[in-house]
Design an enzyme around this catalytic site. Structure first.
Site, short mmCIF file in Angstrom:
data_model
loop_
_atom_site.label_atom_id
_atom_site.label_comp_id
_atom_site.label_asym_id
_atom_site.label_seq_id
_atom_site.Cartn_x
_atom_site.Cartn_y
_atom_site.Cartn_z
N ASP A 183 45.44 39.84 48.24
CA ASP A 183 44.87 41.19 48.35
C ASP A 183 45.24 41.84 49.68
OD1 ASP A 183 42.07 40.72 50.18
OD2 ASP A 183 42.87 38.98 49.13
N LYS B 54 40.63 35.36 41.59
CA LYS B 54 39.69 36.11 42.43
C LYS B 54 40.20 37.55 42.57
CE LYS B 54 37.50 36.36 46.96
NZ LYS B 54 37.55 35.89 48.36
N TYR C 10 48.63 33.42 54.72
CA TYR C 10 47.80 34.45 55.32
C TYR C 10 47.80 34.39 56.85
CZ TYR C 10 43.64 37.00 56.82
OH TYR C 10 42.79 37.85 57.47
#
Length: 517
Positions: free
Chosen positions: A296, A368, A261
């Site tokens: 995501d 998640k 990330y």
């Protein structure tokens, strides 16, 4: 888990082998390097804390003074200073904050240093073991009240004391997990702020004192809620391992902790990030903290239909790096999201296919699931309907951690009423369809099954390309999230140091032993 989608177990196994192949050379690099923040995190695990009158943290002061000695690690110098001065870590920290340069002190006998290091590691071990026992005890006490998935909400006022008020309200409304979102751009700070903070933009500073304040507040509201409330923060950015250390010390329960990330979305150097994530995950694994990965985010820069396979590929790579760090699958909260354009015909079926595919590929993991954000607008009624559909998919596919969608997403930081409506929506939908997941079967050759098979096939192809290119090269080419990052560019590259033959880190040794590495 029996596949309702009819996906190939052999292809899943092949994808995992490719992920291991991709991670192997990166892991070799990790093993041969340290970083400034790994060394600072190690000092924090030993008890280094406090700031100078100018606001510079003691771990930064110590590591900066030892910059030319980092290839051997800083641990021996800090522990030697404890022995030479006869002081406690707290007393030594005050001296360092006041100007003491530990690099100027003569080194104590190494056998004495190693003995003292064992004592410091044992002290940390006792603290973490107590935290794990307390968490597990509370979860067992309230197991009859546990919900699945766990409802996760964010508080982000900038003021930790206001965050506490909002967190309490969210818990009493039905939230199970409280995430104190970090203030904008803190991930780019190469130090951790100190003390309680009351100002922040788009979030609240992640500090050890703020962790302590929120932990105490959630523990206090726990009996009234009748549930153990999990606390989340962000072990990412330039201080990833340090924040993991602080979370372990203050009994956080989850940490956002992705392997890529920071590289993709914060332009942090890839070498720095991969080394940092490994050490931070070792800490999280020992403290039994569930990590949340950030796949995501890929769908905010890439199309959720065309690039769905990159999400699954990244989940598999994240899993591999977590395994390499000694983490059990039950602590890997791999991420994904409900982000397909709502105007797309059969888009809901594609969302259902993607979510069920993730559950079948990762049956042991606390997945998640993230809410719609990219296509949320000022139309709060449509947004509320989109969130209801998201809630349905989450429950129908057995997700574990469910970040609630807000009807005011992308408009402003949610109000208390926004969170209340989000919790109410989720509780209604999930209660009304509680047993549906066990009733659902998917038509063989139907839209959902074919979509899942297509994504898996594309994932295997993508992983083969990544293995051929190498992960560093794949990131440089923009194969993940359509974002290109240079190997030697990005923030923090100057903080990467090759380990010398005399490198010694007693806490790395301790963690490896505890985790069976």
């Amino acid at each position: 888990m029996k596949s309702k989608l009819g996906i190939s177990a052999a292809k899943i196994a092949k994808a995992r082998r490719l992920a291991a192949q991709i991670a192997a050379p990166v892991q070799k690099f990790i093993a041969g390097h340290t970083t400034t923040t790994v060394e600072r995190a190690t000092l924090r695990l030993m008890g280094a804390d406090m700031v100078s009158s100018g606001g510079v943290p003691v771990p930064n002061i110590a590591v900066d003074s030892l910059r030319d000695k980092l290839s051997g690690g800083v641990s021996r110098w800090y522990i030697s200073a404890l022995l030479k001065t006869g002081k406690t870590p707290q007393e030594l920290n005050a001296d360092i904050a006041g100007g003491l340069d530990i690099s100027k002190l003569p080194l104590a006998d190494f056998s004495a240093i190693k003995k003292a290091a064992s004592g410091l590691a044992a002290q940390f071990d006792r603290k973490v073991s107590a935290h794990v026992a307390r968490r597990n005890g509370r979860l067992n006490r309230y197991r009859k009240n546990a919900k699945s998935p766990l409802l996760y909400v964010i508080v982000a006022t900038g003021n930790i004391h206001e965050d506490v008020k909002q967190a309490r309200a969210a818990v009493l409304q039905g939230a199970d997990v409280i995430a104190v979102i970090r203030t904008t751009a803190q991930s780019l700070l190469d130090y951790v702020p100190f003390g309680a903070t009351t100002e922040g933009f788009g979030g609240t500073y992640a500090t050890q004192e703020n962790f302590k304040i929120m932990r105490a507040a959630l523990d206090e509201v726990e009996p009234q809620a009748g549930r153990y409330i999990r606390l989340v923060n962000y072990a990412s950015g330039l201080c990833m391992p340090e924040i993991a250390a602080m979370g372990a010390i203050e009994r956080l329960d989850m940490m956002l902790n992705d392997s890529m990330y920071g590289i993709l979305f914060r332009d942090i150097n890839m070498y720095r990030t991969f080394v940092d994530q490994n050490f931070s995950r070792m800490i999280n694994a020992r403290a039994e903290i569930i990590i949340n990965t950030g796949e995501d985010n890929y769908l905010t820069t890439s199309d959720a239909v065309e690039k769905a396979h990159t999400v699954l590929a990244s989940q598999l790579i994240n899993e591999r790096f977590a395994l390499n760090a000694g983490m059990e699958k039950r602590f890997m909260g791999l991420g994904h999201a409900f982000e397909i354009d709502p105007s797309l015909k059969n888009g809901f079926l594609y969302e259902l296919a993607q979510a069920r595919l993730a559950r079948e590929v990762f049956p042991e993991h606390p997945l998640k699931y993230m809410p719609p954000t990219k296509f949320m607008t000022g139309d709060v009624f449509k947004g509320y309907a989109m969130n209801a559909m998201f809630n349905f998919v989450s429950k129908a596919t057995g997700q574990s951690i469910h970040l609630l969608g807000m009807l005011t997403e992308a408009i402003h930081t949610p109000f208390l009423q926004d969170r209340y409506l989000a919790v109410t929506n989720a509780l209604y939908v999930m209660n009304a369809m509680d047993g549906l997941a066990g009733e659902i079967e998917f038509k063989r050759g139907g839209i959902i099954a074919k979509r899942a098979a297509q994504v898996l096939d594309e994932t295997v192809d993508f992983l083969e390309q990544t293995a051929e290119t190498g992960l560093f090269g794949a990131i440089e080419k923009g194969m993940f999230a359509d974002i290109k990052r240079p190997k030697n560019g990005g923030k923090g590259f100057d903080g990467v140091v090759e380990k010398g033959p005399d490198y010694w880190n007693p806490f790395e040794d301790y963690l490896k032993k505890e985790l069976g590495l």
